[in-house]
Design an enzyme around this catalytic site. Structure first.
Site, PDB file in Angstrom:
ATOM      1  N   TYR A  59       0.842  -1.194   0.000  1.00 40.68           N
ATOM      2  CA  TYR A  59       0.000   0.000   0.000  1.00 40.68           C
ATOM      3  C   TYR A  59       0.878   1.245   0.000  1.00 40.68           C
ATOM      4  O   TYR A  59       1.354   1.696   1.035  1.00 40.68           O
ATOM      5  CB  TYR A  59      -0.923   0.015   1.217  1.00 40.68           C
ATOM      6  CG  TYR A  59      -1.892  -1.134   1.306  1.00 40.68           C
ATOM      7  CD1 TYR A  59      -2.163  -1.950   0.200  1.00 40.68           C
ATOM      8  CD2 TYR A  59      -2.547  -1.429   2.502  1.00 40.68           C
ATOM      9  CE1 TYR A  59      -3.045  -3.015   0.297  1.00 40.68           C
ATOM     10  CE2 TYR A  59      -3.441  -2.484   2.597  1.00 40.68           C
ATOM     11  CZ  TYR A  59      -3.685  -3.280   1.491  1.00 40.68           C
ATOM     12  OH  TYR A  59      -4.559  -4.330   1.586  1.00 40.68           O
ATOM     13  N   PRO A 206     -15.555  -4.674   2.356  1.00 35.72           N
ATOM     14  CA  PRO A 206     -16.743  -5.058   3.126  1.00 35.72           C
ATOM     15  C   PRO A 206     -17.935  -4.131   2.928  1.00 35.72           C
ATOM     16  O   PRO A 206     -19.057  -4.493   3.265  1.00 35.72           O
ATOM     17  CB  PRO A 206     -16.247  -4.993   4.573  1.00 35.72           C
ATOM     18  CG  PRO A 206     -15.174  -3.958   4.552  1.00 35.72           C
ATOM     19  CD  PRO A 206     -14.488  -4.152   3.225  1.00 35.72           C
ATOM     20  N   LEU A 207     -17.699  -2.917   2.376  1.00 36.81           N
ATOM     21  CA  LEU A 207     -18.774  -1.927   2.298  1.00 36.81           C
ATOM     22  C   LEU A 207     -19.546  -1.937   0.984  1.00 36.81           C
ATOM     23  O   LEU A 207     -20.454  -1.127   0.805  1.00 36.81           O
ATOM     24  CB  LEU A 207     -18.199  -0.513   2.518  1.00 36.81           C
ATOM     25  CG  LEU A 207     -17.705  -0.226   3.937  1.00 36.81           C
ATOM     26  CD1 LEU A 207     -17.092   1.158   4.019  1.00 36.81           C
ATOM     27  CD2 LEU A 207     -18.834  -0.355   4.931  1.00 36.81           C
TER      28      LEU A 207
END
Length: 283
Positions: A59, A206-207
């Site tokens: 990242y 997850p959203l």
């Protein structure tokens, strides 16, 4: 609903965590446009009870780790479990190529330790299995570093049940991080295996609520709980299984607080079943 998950007798975390992937620059490449805000988002999460934070050397690369290091420095008394990942190389914005060479994995573990400012990693996850190297070599190298005290626990990411079982023959595996959310349940079998074997199941993205967010039924359920569709999606995950540890990511301090509030929503069984069916119909 179980609010915590135990990795071992001393590593017990609140199930709703935080993921750092959205903190670096566009397409997870380069620094944040506002590094101070990036650290502040993590600090806000910690201040609101998050004690499980997921990151990765890929990242940025490494920028997310540096923001996490700064946040941990600002919260020296916080008991935060850090999970990170190795096994991807980055060639530019939104480019990700797996590399499972044991020497590379060892190098990246060391870089994680250096950039995070830690003397060991609580949970080291293999970001992807590289088919060009035997799994025994990849997990074996992580197991060696576990024996050296640099890694506490080993996890996997985006794997099948068969791959988990193969890895478990090489070293103890405590977690799996696969894509899973209200409208994407392709890895249901992996979740069921994790549940049966007390492995943490850490869903990424997850959203995602897809078209459901514009639909009347999800909107009606959200209104009933005075919540947003995203909060309802997180509440659904938390109710789905006690081994699920959602790690919603955001670069907004407001959104991180909103996400954390989802852990206080206790969906009724009727609403849970309605959401379950709605999500399946959208797949």
């Amino acid at each position: 609903m179980q609010k915590t998950f135990s990795f071992d007798q001393t590593l017990i975390v609140n199930r709703l965590g935080y993921g750092t992937m959205q903190l670096p620059g566009k397409d997870v490449w380069g620094p944040s446009a506002d590094p101070d805000n990036a650290a502040a988002v993590i600090e806000t999460a910690i201040d609101h009870g998050v004690n499980f934070i997921d990151t990765a050397d890929a990242y940025g690369p490494l920028y997310a780790n540096l923001y996490l290091r700064e946040a941990l420095k600002q919260r020296p008394n916080s008991q935060v479990m850090v999970a990170t990942k190795v096994g991807f190389t980055r060639q530019g914005p939104n480019q990700w190529i797996p590399l499972g060479a044991p020497a590379y994995l060892r190098q990246q573990v060391e870089l994680n330790l250096m950039t995070l400012g830690l003397d060991h990693i609580d949970l080291l996850q293999l970001h992807r299995i590289d088919p060009n190297y035997p799994l025994a070599d990849q997990i074996g190298e992580l197991a060696k570093m576990q024996q050296e005290g640099k890694i506490r626990h080993i996890g996997l990411s985006q794997v099948s049940v068969a791959q988990i079982q193969e890895a478990q023959k090489i070293a103890p595996i405590v977690s799996v991080q696969n894509r899973y959310n209200l409208v994407d349940r392709k890895d249901e079998a992996v979740l069921n295996y994790a549940e049966a074997n007390h492995l943490a199941f850490i869903p990424w993205t997850p959203l995602d609520t897809g078209k459901l967010a514009q639909g009347e039924q999800l909107q009606a359920i959200a209104k009933r709980y005075e919540a947003s569709p995203a909060q309802i999606a997180l509440a659904w995950l938390l109710k789905r299984s006690d081994v699920i540890l959602p790690i919603p990511g955001t670069s907004s301090t407001k959104h991180v607080v909103d996400n954390i509030a989802a852990q206080n929503i206790e969906l009724s069984q009727a609403d849970f079943k309605t959401l379950d069916q709605l999500g399946r119909h959208q797949q």
